[in-house]
Design a protein around this motif. Structure first.
Motif, PDB file in Angstrom:
ATOM      1  N   ARG A 227       0.828  -1.207   0.000  1.00 37.14           N
ATOM      2  CA  ARG A 227       0.000   0.000   0.000  1.00 37.14           C
ATOM      3  C   ARG A 227       0.864   1.259   0.000  1.00 37.14           C
ATOM      4  NH1 ARG A 227      -2.960  -1.038   4.429  1.00 37.14           N
ATOM      5  NH2 ARG A 227      -4.054  -2.645   3.265  1.00 37.14           N
ATOM      6  N   ARG A 228       1.980   1.226   0.746  1.00 34.36           N
ATOM      7  CA  ARG A 228       2.892   2.364   0.789  1.00 34.36           C
ATOM      8  C   ARG A 228       3.506   2.618  -0.583  1.00 34.36           C
ATOM      9  NH1 ARG A 228       8.278   3.033   1.191  1.00 34.36           N
ATOM     10  NH2 ARG A 228       8.604   0.791   1.350  1.00 34.36           N
ATOM     11  N   LEU A 229       3.857   1.541  -1.305  1.00 41.38           N
ATOM     12  CA  LEU A 229       4.398   1.696  -2.652  1.00 41.38           C
ATOM     13  C   LEU A 229       3.365   2.331  -3.581  1.00 41.38           C
ATOM     14  CD1 LEU A 229       6.245  -1.711  -3.115  1.00 41.38           C
ATOM     15  CD2 LEU A 229       7.292   0.531  -2.836  1.00 41.38           C
ATOM     16  N   CYS A 230       2.114   1.945  -3.436  1.00 44.72           N
ATOM     17  CA  CYS A 230       1.060   2.515  -4.280  1.00 44.72           C
ATOM     18  C   CYS A 230       0.823   3.985  -3.955  1.00 44.72           C
ATOM     19  CB  CYS A 230      -0.235   1.724  -4.105  1.00 44.72           C
ATOM     20  SG  CYS A 230      -0.172   0.049  -4.756  1.00 44.72           S
ATOM     21  N   VAL A 231       0.869   4.342  -2.676  1.00 40.18           N
ATOM     22  CA  VAL A 231       0.643   5.732  -2.274  1.00 40.18           C
ATOM     23  C   VAL A 231       1.777   6.625  -2.750  1.00 40.18           C
ATOM     24  CG1 VAL A 231       0.554   7.253  -0.255  1.00 40.18           C
ATOM     25  CG2 VAL A 231      -0.828   5.186  -0.325  1.00 40.18           C
ATOM     26  N   LEU A 232       3.002   6.130  -2.726  1.00 39.14           N
ATOM     27  CA  LEU A 232       4.150   6.922  -3.156  1.00 39.14           C
ATOM     28  C   LEU A 232       4.265   7.010  -4.682  1.00 39.14           C
ATOM     29  CD1 LEU A 232       6.868   5.672  -0.654  1.00 39.14           C
ATOM     30  CD2 LEU A 232       5.670   7.847  -0.644  1.00 39.14           C
ATOM     31  N   LEU A 233       3.373   6.339  -5.386  1.00 44.10           N
ATOM     32  CA  LEU A 233       3.335   6.334  -6.847  1.00 44.10           C
ATOM     33  C   LEU A 233       4.651   5.843  -7.459  1.00 44.10           C
ATOM     34  CD1 LEU A 233       1.464   9.687  -7.480  1.00 44.10           C
ATOM     35  CD2 LEU A 233       0.511   7.386  -7.460  1.00 44.10           C
ATOM     36  N   THR A 234       5.199   4.786  -6.855  1.00 42.56           N
ATOM     37  CA  THR A 234       6.417   4.198  -7.403  1.00 42.56           C
ATOM     38  C   THR A 234       6.063   3.288  -8.575  1.00 42.56           C
ATOM     39  OG1 THR A 234       6.301   2.315  -5.920  1.00 42.56           O
ATOM     40  CG2 THR A 234       7.547   4.225  -5.154  1.00 42.56           C
ATOM     41  N   TYR A 235       7.072   2.907  -9.317  1.00 36.06           N
ATOM     42  CA  TYR A 235       6.865   2.006 -10.451  1.00 36.06           C
ATOM     43  C   TYR A 235       6.328   0.662  -9.965  1.00 36.06           C
ATOM     44  CZ  TYR A 235       7.860  -0.858 -14.530  1.00 36.06           C
ATOM     45  OH  TYR A 235       7.748  -1.711 -15.591  1.00 36.06           O
ATOM     46  N   ARG A 236       6.922   0.144  -8.884  1.00 30.69           N
ATOM     47  CA  ARG A 236       6.453  -1.126  -8.343  1.00 30.69           C
ATOM     48  C   ARG A 236       5.012  -1.020  -7.870  1.00 30.69           C
ATOM     49  NH1 ARG A 236      10.380  -2.731  -3.821  1.00 30.69           N
ATOM     50  NH2 ARG A 236       8.712  -4.181  -3.364  1.00 30.69           N
ATOM     51  N   GLY A 237       4.650   0.094  -7.277  1.00 32.95           N
ATOM     52  CA  GLY A 237       3.280   0.287  -6.821  1.00 32.95           C
ATOM     53  C   GLY A 237       2.299   0.300  -7.977  1.00 32.95           C
ATOM     54  N   SER A 238       2.691   0.936  -9.092  1.00 28.79           N
ATOM     55  CA  SER A 238       1.794   0.954 -10.256  1.00 28.79           C
ATOM     56  C   SER A 238       1.632  -0.442 -10.843  1.00 28.79           C
ATOM     57  CB  SER A 238       2.316   1.923 -11.312  1.00 28.79           C
ATOM     58  OG  SER A 238       3.509   1.448 -11.882  1.00 28.79           O
ATOM     59  N   ARG A 239       2.696  -1.245 -10.819  1.00 27.68           N
ATOM     60  CA  ARG A 239       2.609  -2.632 -11.304  1.00 27.68           C
ATOM     61  C   ARG A 239       1.680  -3.453 -10.410  1.00 27.68           C
ATOM     62  NH1 ARG A 239       4.459  -3.274 -16.397  1.00 27.68           N
ATOM     63  NH2 ARG A 239       5.131  -5.390 -16.016  1.00 27.68           N
ATOM     64  N   HIS A 240       1.762  -3.220  -9.099  1.00 27.07           N
ATOM     65  CA  HIS A 240       0.846  -3.903  -8.183  1.00 27.07           C
ATOM     66  C   HIS A 240      -0.593  -3.509  -8.473  1.00 27.07           C
ATOM     67  CE1 HIS A 240       3.114  -6.255  -5.279  1.00 27.07           C
ATOM     68  NE2 HIS A 240       4.011  -5.284  -5.181  1.00 27.07           N
TER      69      HIS A 240
END
Length: 119
Positions: free
Chosen positions: A80-93
Protein backbone atom coordinates in the motif's frame (compact mmCIF):
# COMPACT_ATOMS: atom_id res chain seq x y z
CA UNK A 1 -8.62 -29.89 16.38
CA UNK A 2 -6.18 -27.53 18.15
CA UNK A 3 -5.68 -23.95 17.00
CA UNK A 4 -2.25 -22.34 17.06
CA UNK A 5 -1.96 -18.66 16.10
CA UNK A 6 -5.35 -18.73 14.37
CA UNK A 7 -4.58 -21.81 12.25
CA UNK A 8 -6.24 -25.16 12.81
CA UNK A 9 -3.94 -28.14 13.20
CA UNK A 10 -5.44 -31.33 11.68
CA UNK A 11 -5.33 -34.31 14.02
CA UNK A 12 -4.45 -36.87 11.34
CA UNK A 13 -1.47 -35.04 9.78
CA UNK A 14 2.14 -35.09 10.93
CA UNK A 15 2.61 -32.20 13.35
CA UNK A 16 5.67 -30.76 11.60
CA UNK A 17 3.73 -30.35 8.36
CA UNK A 18 0.67 -29.02 10.15
CA UNK A 19 2.61 -26.29 11.93
CA UNK A 20 4.14 -25.20 8.64
CA UNK A 21 0.59 -24.25 7.53
CA UNK A 22 0.81 -21.25 9.85
CA UNK A 23 1.50 -18.19 7.70
CA UNK A 24 5.16 -17.26 8.14
CA UNK A 25 6.42 -20.63 9.42
CA UNK A 26 8.14 -22.93 6.98
CA UNK A 27 9.12 -26.55 7.32
CA UNK A 28 12.54 -25.80 8.83
CA UNK A 29 11.14 -23.46 11.50
CA UNK A 30 8.37 -25.95 12.18
CA UNK A 31 10.90 -28.72 12.88
CA UNK A 32 12.75 -26.43 15.29
CA UNK A 33 9.53 -25.54 17.15
CA UNK A 34 8.47 -29.18 17.45
CA UNK A 35 11.87 -30.19 18.77
CA UNK A 36 11.82 -27.39 21.38
CA UNK A 37 8.28 -28.36 22.44
CA UNK A 38 9.29 -31.99 22.88
CA UNK A 39 7.47 -33.57 19.95
CA UNK A 40 9.04 -36.31 17.87
CA UNK A 41 9.28 -36.27 14.10
CA UNK A 42 6.33 -38.67 13.80
CA UNK A 43 3.97 -36.88 16.20
CA UNK A 44 0.51 -36.11 14.93
CA UNK A 45 -2.00 -33.40 15.74
CA UNK A 46 -3.93 -35.82 17.95
CA UNK A 47 -0.89 -36.07 20.28
CA UNK A 48 -1.17 -32.37 21.19
CA UNK A 49 -2.60 -31.90 24.67
CA UNK A 50 -3.79 -28.59 26.07
CA UNK A 51 -0.53 -28.05 27.99
CA UNK A 52 1.65 -28.90 24.99
CA UNK A 53 -0.47 -26.68 22.73
CA UNK A 54 0.05 -23.72 25.06
CA UNK A 55 3.79 -24.47 25.17
CA UNK A 56 3.97 -24.71 21.37
CA UNK A 57 2.01 -21.49 20.94
CA UNK A 58 4.27 -19.64 23.41
CA UNK A 59 7.37 -20.89 21.57
CA UNK A 60 5.93 -19.73 18.24
CA UNK A 61 5.02 -16.30 19.59
CA UNK A 62 8.45 -15.87 21.22
CA UNK A 63 10.22 -16.16 17.87
CA UNK A 64 11.42 -12.83 16.47
CA UNK A 65 9.45 -13.52 13.28
CA UNK A 66 6.12 -11.98 12.38
CA UNK A 67 3.48 -14.68 12.05
CA UNK A 68 -0.10 -15.04 10.88
CA UNK A 69 -2.22 -11.93 10.55
CA UNK A 70 0.61 -9.64 11.66
CA UNK A 71 2.80 -10.76 8.77
CA UNK A 72 -0.06 -10.38 6.27
CA UNK A 73 -0.78 -6.88 7.56
CA UNK A 74 2.91 -5.93 7.35
CA UNK A 75 3.17 -7.13 3.73
CA UNK A 76 -0.04 -5.38 2.69
CA UNK A 77 1.10 -2.15 4.33
CA UNK A 78 4.36 -2.28 2.38
CA UNK A 79 2.48 -2.74 -0.90
CA UNK A 80 0.00 0.00 0.00
CA UNK A 81 2.89 2.36 0.79
CA UNK A 82 4.40 1.70 -2.65
CA UNK A 83 1.06 2.51 -4.28
CA UNK A 84 0.64 5.73 -2.27
CA UNK A 85 4.15 6.92 -3.16
CA UNK A 86 3.34 6.33 -6.85
CA UNK A 87 6.42 4.20 -7.40
CA UNK A 88 6.86 2.01 -10.45
CA UNK A 89 6.45 -1.13 -8.34
CA UNK A 90 3.28 0.29 -6.82
CA UNK A 91 1.79 0.95 -10.26
CA UNK A 92 2.61 -2.63 -11.30
CA UNK A 93 0.85 -3.90 -8.18
CA UNK A 94 -2.17 -1.73 -8.90
CA UNK A 95 -2.41 -2.92 -12.50
CA UNK A 96 -1.98 -6.55 -11.54
CA UNK A 97 1.16 -7.01 -13.62
CA UNK A 98 4.37 -8.80 -12.62
CA UNK A 99 6.39 -6.60 -10.29
CA UNK A 100 9.90 -8.04 -10.33
CA UNK A 101 10.90 -7.73 -13.95
CA UNK A 102 9.28 -10.84 -15.41
CA UNK A 103 8.37 -10.74 -19.07
CA UNK A 104 4.79 -10.06 -20.11
CA UNK A 105 5.06 -10.72 -23.84
CA UNK A 106 4.27 -14.42 -23.51
CA UNK A 107 3.74 -14.92 -19.76
CA UNK A 108 1.54 -13.26 -17.13
CA UNK A 109 -1.35 -12.69 -19.53
CA UNK A 110 -3.84 -14.58 -17.39
CA UNK A 111 -3.18 -12.34 -14.41
CA UNK A 112 -3.70 -9.25 -16.55
CA UNK A 113 -7.01 -10.56 -17.94
CA UNK A 114 -8.34 -11.41 -14.50
CA UNK A 115 -7.48 -7.96 -13.17
CA UNK A 116 -9.01 -6.13 -16.13
CA UNK A 117 -12.34 -7.93 -15.70
CA UNK A 118 -12.55 -6.82 -12.08
CA UNK A 119 -11.95 -3.13 -12.81
Amino acid sequence: MPFIIGTSIPEDKVLVQSISHIYGIGLFQSKILCKKAGFGSDSRGSHVTLFKRKNLENLAEDTPLLLGADLRRFKNDKIRRLCVLLTYRGSRHRKGLPVRGQRTHTNAKKRLVLKSNVS
